[in-house]
Design an enzyme around this catalytic site. Structure first.
Site, short mmCIF file in Angstrom:
data_model
loop_
_atom_site.label_atom_id
_atom_site.label_comp_id
_atom_site.label_asym_id
_atom_site.label_seq_id
_atom_site.Cartn_x
_atom_site.Cartn_y
_atom_site.Cartn_z
N LYS A 108 -6.51 9.82 -2.09
CA LYS A 108 -6.06 9.84 -0.25
C LYS A 108 -4.87 10.51 -0.57
O LYS A 108 -4.66 10.96 0.35
CB LYS A 108 -6.02 8.67 -0.61
CG LYS A 108 -5.02 8.22 1.10
CD LYS A 108 -4.76 7.25 1.23
CE LYS A 108 -3.91 6.58 2.66
NZ LYS A 108 -3.59 5.81 3.09
N ARG B 61 1.40 10.55 4.75
CA ARG B 61 2.05 10.37 3.45
C ARG B 61 1.42 11.27 2.34
O ARG B 61 3.16 11.75 2.26
CB ARG B 61 2.15 9.19 3.62
CG ARG B 61 3.19 8.76 2.39
CD ARG B 61 2.88 7.00 2.66
NE ARG B 61 2.66 6.39 3.67
CZ ARG B 61 1.91 5.68 3.95
NH1 ARG B 61 0.13 5.91 3.65
NH2 ARG B 61 1.73 5.37 5.43
N GLY C 114 0.84 -1.14 -0.19
CA GLY C 114 -0.17 -0.02 0.02
C GLY C 114 1.07 1.17 -0.56
O GLY C 114 0.59 2.34 -0.82
N LYS C 115 2.06 1.08 0.66
CA LYS C 115 2.86 2.19 0.92
C LYS C 115 3.84 2.17 -0.58
O LYS C 115 3.72 3.95 -0.98
CB LYS C 115 3.62 2.30 1.67
CG LYS C 115 2.78 2.39 3.00
CD LYS C 115 4.86 1.95 4.21
CE LYS C 115 4.16 2.53 6.14
NZ LYS C 115 5.56 2.70 6.45
N ASP D 145 7.91 6.30 8.21
CA ASP D 145 7.46 4.96 9.51
C ASP D 145 5.93 6.11 10.06
O ASP D 145 6.24 7.04 9.54
CB ASP D 145 7.94 5.08 10.48
CG ASP D 145 7.66 3.62 11.22
OD1 ASP D 145 7.19 2.66 11.37
OD2 ASP D 145 7.52 4.13 12.10
#
Ligand SMILES: O=c1[nH]cnc2c1ncn2[C@@H]1O[C@H](COP(=O)(O)OP(=O)(O)O)[C@@H](O)[C@H]1O
Ligand SMILES: [Mg+2]
Length: 202
Positions: free
Chosen positions: A172, A178, A14-15, A69
């Site tokens: 998103k 992020r 996903g990241k 992170d």
């Protein structure tokens, strides 16, 4: 001409999707971790854990490496799970962790929470650039939507009616923790500025 090669130091698919999409404009050649094993996250802060991951990948590959992170901080749980978001309740996967969070919040009227992301670009010589982004919102009483990853189905950002899992990656990115951290990184590198510049976004 190919852009500079940068290792993406995460095994979280996903990241990876979000990072590739957010940094597309830089024309960098983003490379997967390959055989590099990431160290255990022993830090007490997002900054420490992101640095551990990015530095390990940079040293192992000899290339600049990017790590994120991140975590979810829930007001009614005094900021938990925070840096422990990936192993909350020792549950094995996203769906189980979402159920665990819902159990912990059963009957709670205060459902406020925020996501935090710290993105670090580390160079093999040990130099670090740090970028931070946050997003506040509310936790639902049940999951909604199929997109995204992690706690996305439970989180409705302030000013929105849909959960993050009901949004596209682009939607998103425009508002997320992020997305904000990566936008700051992109801005710092946009015009080929010296890659040594450090920028922190609150
Ligand atoms: O954008 C997000 N949406 C939903 N959950 C997220 C997001 N960012 C972080 N999280 C949660 O926080 C955890 C952060 O984990 P961490 O950054 O330590 O490592 P990971 O890359 O191994 O997942 C994720 O596994 C996820 O559960
Ligand atoms: Mg972590």
């Amino acid at each position: 001409m190919k852009g500079k090669q940068v290792v993406v130091a995460t095994g979280n698919a996903g990241k990876v999707r979000e990072i590739e999409q957010a940094l597309a404009g830089l024309g960098w050649q983003l490379t997967a971790l390959g055989a590099v094993t990431l160290p255990e996250e022993t830090g007490a802060t997002y900054e420490e854990n992101a640095a551990l991951k990015a530095c390990a990948a940079a040293v192992a590959s000899g290339l600049p490496a990017l790590a994120d992170d991140s975590g979810l901080e829930v007001e009614a749980l005094d900021g938990q799970p925070g840096v422990y978001s990936a192993r909350f309740g020792n549950r094995p996967n996203d769906q189980e962790r979402n159920l665990y969070l819902l159990e912990k919040l059963r009957g709670a009227t205060n459902r406020r929470a925020r996501f935090v992301s710290v993105v670090i670009l580390a160079y093999p010589d040990g130099h670090l650039e740090t970028y931070r982004g946050e997003m506040s919102g509310q936790l639902l009483e049940g999951p909604r939507g199929e997109n995204g990853f992690g706690y996305d189905p439970l989180f409705v950002p302030d000013g929105e009616t849909r959960s993050l899992a009901e949004m596209t990656v682009e939607e998103k990115r425009a508002i997320s923790h992020r997305g904000r951290a990566l936008a700051a990184l992109q801005a710092a590198h946009q015009h080929g500025l010296p890659s040594r510049q450090v920028s922190v976004m609150e």
